[in-house]
Design an enzyme around this catalytic site. Structure first.
Site, PDB file in Angstrom:
ATOM      1  N   TYR A  12       7.132  71.933   7.281  1.00 21.91           N
ATOM      2  CA  TYR A  12       5.652  72.558   7.736  1.00 21.91           C
ATOM      3  C   TYR A  12       5.710  73.519   6.093  1.00 21.91           C
ATOM      4  CZ  TYR A  12       4.309  77.591   9.773  1.00 21.91           C
ATOM      5  OH  TYR A  12       4.073  77.910  10.201  1.00 21.91           O
ATOM      6  N   ILE A  52      17.422  66.422  -3.560  1.00 25.22           N
ATOM      7  CA  ILE A  52      17.580  67.099  -4.906  1.00 25.22           C
ATOM      8  C   ILE A  52      19.054  67.891  -5.339  1.00 25.22           C
ATOM      9  CG2 ILE A  52      16.035  68.266  -3.297  1.00 25.22           C
ATOM     10  CD1 ILE A  52      17.690  71.025  -2.483  1.00 25.22           C
ATOM     11  N   PHE A  73      11.308  73.990  -1.616  1.00 26.03           N
ATOM     12  CA  PHE A  73      11.326  74.303  -0.305  1.00 26.03           C
ATOM     13  C   PHE A  73      12.709  73.460   0.390  1.00 26.03           C
ATOM     14  CE2 PHE A  73       6.696  74.635  -1.353  1.00 26.03           C
ATOM     15  CZ  PHE A  73       6.919  75.198  -0.532  1.00 26.03           C
ATOM     16  N   ALA A  74      13.559  72.552  -0.178  1.00 26.48           N
ATOM     17  CA  ALA A  74      14.100  71.656   1.063  1.00 26.48           C
ATOM     18  C   ALA A  74      15.164  72.595   1.154  1.00 26.48           C
ATOM     19  CB  ALA A  74      14.140  70.400   0.021  1.00 26.48           C
ATOM     20  N   ASN A  92      24.452  71.454   1.915  1.00 28.14           N
ATOM     21  CA  ASN A  92      23.015  70.705   1.622  1.00 28.14           C
ATOM     22  C   ASN A  92      22.246  72.159   0.557  1.00 28.14           C
ATOM     23  OD1 ASN A  92      20.419  69.305   1.613  1.00 28.14           O
ATOM     24  ND2 ASN A  92      19.894  71.142   2.344  1.00 28.14           N
ATOM     25  N   TYR A 141      23.057  80.470   7.644  1.00 30.32           N
ATOM     26  CA  TYR A 141      22.150  80.629   6.802  1.00 30.32           C
ATOM     27  C   TYR A 141      21.790  81.367   5.539  1.00 30.32           C
ATOM     28  CZ  TYR A 141      16.201  80.386   6.127  1.00 30.32           C
ATOM     29  OH  TYR A 141      15.661  80.079   6.167  1.00 30.32           O
ATOM     30  N   LYS A 145      20.654  80.897   0.997  1.00 31.42           N
ATOM     31  CA  LYS A 145      19.964  81.772   0.147  1.00 31.42           C
ATOM     32  C   LYS A 145      19.871  82.767  -0.602  1.00 31.42           C
ATOM     33  CE  LYS A 145      16.327  79.181   2.083  1.00 31.42           C
ATOM     34  NZ  LYS A 145      15.329  78.128   1.631  1.00 31.42           N
ATOM     35  N   ASN A 170       7.552  86.001   9.112  1.00 31.40           N
ATOM     36  CA  ASN A 170       7.638  85.484   9.521  1.00 31.40           C
ATOM     37  C   ASN A 170       6.472  84.057   9.978  1.00 31.40           C
ATOM     38  OD1 ASN A 170       9.601  87.372  10.914  1.00 31.40           O
ATOM     39  ND2 ASN A 170      10.553  85.975  12.524  1.00 31.40           N
ATOM     40  N   ARG A 221       8.151  91.789  14.801  1.00 33.42           N
ATOM     41  CA  ARG A 221       8.532  90.825  13.505  1.00 33.42           C
ATOM     42  C   ARG A 221       7.455  91.545  12.854  1.00 33.42           C
ATOM     43  NH1 ARG A 221      13.043  91.504  15.383  1.00 33.42           N
ATOM     44  NH2 ARG A 221      14.941  89.840  15.283  1.00 33.42           N
TER      45      ARG A 221
END
Ligand code: WQD
Length: 326
Positions: A12, A52, A73-74, A92, A141, A145, A170, A221
């Site tokens: 996206y 990657i 981004f991946a 990943n 998640y 990051k 967001n 948000r």
């Protein structure tokens, strides 16, 4: 021609950023597994299907395409799934990124822009939240990051790599021409769900709680239009190309919007009713999270140019013309 390697460029935000970068006259090469991304979204940009974590492939792509900078981004990005299958996310996102940075180092590529998330703040101690505020990941998640942010920090200290970490708030909306947008089959986010209910693909929107300590009781948000977000990546690449130092920046508007305000804006912009019902709070959702965006505004002379109505209008146009998701 020098090229920008874009990992996850079929997703996206990745595909919309790829298109913007090409429009500035830069060369690109997209690397994507197509597990969640779409080949069509890459258009006629140079494309390599791959992972990657495949260091030999990444090094070869960098050398063959004359890559001198990267936007990374991946990643997997479903918060709920990350709590059910942490190994998938650590492997990943974290291991994959570390292998990517190793391959970049070997290929002599030392400028990296990384997509991070406001989720690293968890429930912020205050809003608007600043980059230097307490980090308190509330999901695997978010932790992945943050681990990648820290890995980049150490590469910056110990090698000639420099990086811009962008902590997205967001991301929402679609391109003005409705060619690119979010695949609502893979999204847990509010605006795709609002559109599903509005367009009759779901019986109703579930509003996750209306008893938060916010003005109307629903979650607040910072919704940032994806084309403004894409523009922030171009500004980040320019910063590094000018010799700028490694930096971590929030990317948001600085304004909070509640779920009820999103519903009202959607009804006003589209002229249609959003069927909704209030249900229990979703586990782990903070009441309020919006950015102090002054660092990115000052450092990159970047500021958002699109409004909440632009987000709703472009999301509506995209989803109504792409109900299959892509
Ligand atoms: C927004 C608001 C919900 C859906 C998450 C990740 C973040 C990033 C974006 C990245 C909240 C409410 C939502 C629904 C609702 N992910 N809501 N009904 O939770 O701020 O951020 O997605 O890659 O890292 O943490 O975004 O869009 O899910 O929710 O009422 O069906 O809408 O409670 O207040 P969030 P969101």
């Amino acid at each position: 021609m020098k090229r920008t390697l874009i990992t996850g460029g079929a997703g996206y935000i990745g595909s919309i950023t790829t298109r913007l970068i090409r429009s500035t006259g830069r060369g690109v090469v997209v690397l994507d597994t197509l597990e969640n991304g779409h080949r069509k979204a890459v258009g006629d940009a140079p494309f390599v299907q791959g992972d990657i974590a495949d260091t030999d492939l990444v090094e070869k792509v960098c050398r063959e395409h004359n890559v001198d900078e990267v936007i990374h981004f991946a990643a997997y990005k479903a918060v709920g799934e990350s709590m059910e299958n942490p190994t998938k996310y650590f492997q990943n996102n974290v291991t994959g990124s570390q292998r990517l940075f190793d391959a970049l180092t070997r290929a002599g590529v030392n400028r990296v822009v990384f997509s991070s998330t406001a989720a690293v703040y968890g429930t912020p101690e205050r809003v608007p939240v600043r980059e230097t505020d307490v980090l308190n990941c509330e999901s695997v998640y978010a932790e992945t990051k943050l681990m990648i942010e820290r890995t980049l920090g150490w590469y910056s200290k110990t090698t000639d790599m420099r990086s811009v970490v962008l902590r997205y708030f967001n991301a929402a909306g679609a391109t003005e021409d409705s060619q690119l947008g979010e695949d609502w089959r893979h999204s847990q986010n509010l605006i795709p769900h609002v559109m599903k209910a509005l367009l009759g693909y779901a019986p109703s929107l579930k509003v996750f709680g209306n008893d938060f300590p916010t003005p109307d009781g629903t979650g607040v948000r910072d919704y940032i239009h994806v084309e403004d977000l894409a523009q922030a990546h171009v500004a980040a690449l320019d910063h590094l190309a000018r010799g700028g130092n490694s930096i971590t920046c929030n990317v948001g508007t600085g304004f909070g919007t509640s779920v009820m305000q999103i519903i009202e804006a959607t009804e006003r912009v589209t002229g249609k009713k959003v069927p909704y019902e209030v249900v229990e709070r979703r586990a782990g959702d903070p009441a309020e999270c919006y950015a102090d965006a002054s660092l990115i505004e000052k450092t990159f002379s970047w500021s958002p140019s699109k409004s909440l109505d632009d987000i709703i209008r472009t999301a509506y146009n995209w989803h109504s013309s792409h109900p299959q998701g892509h």
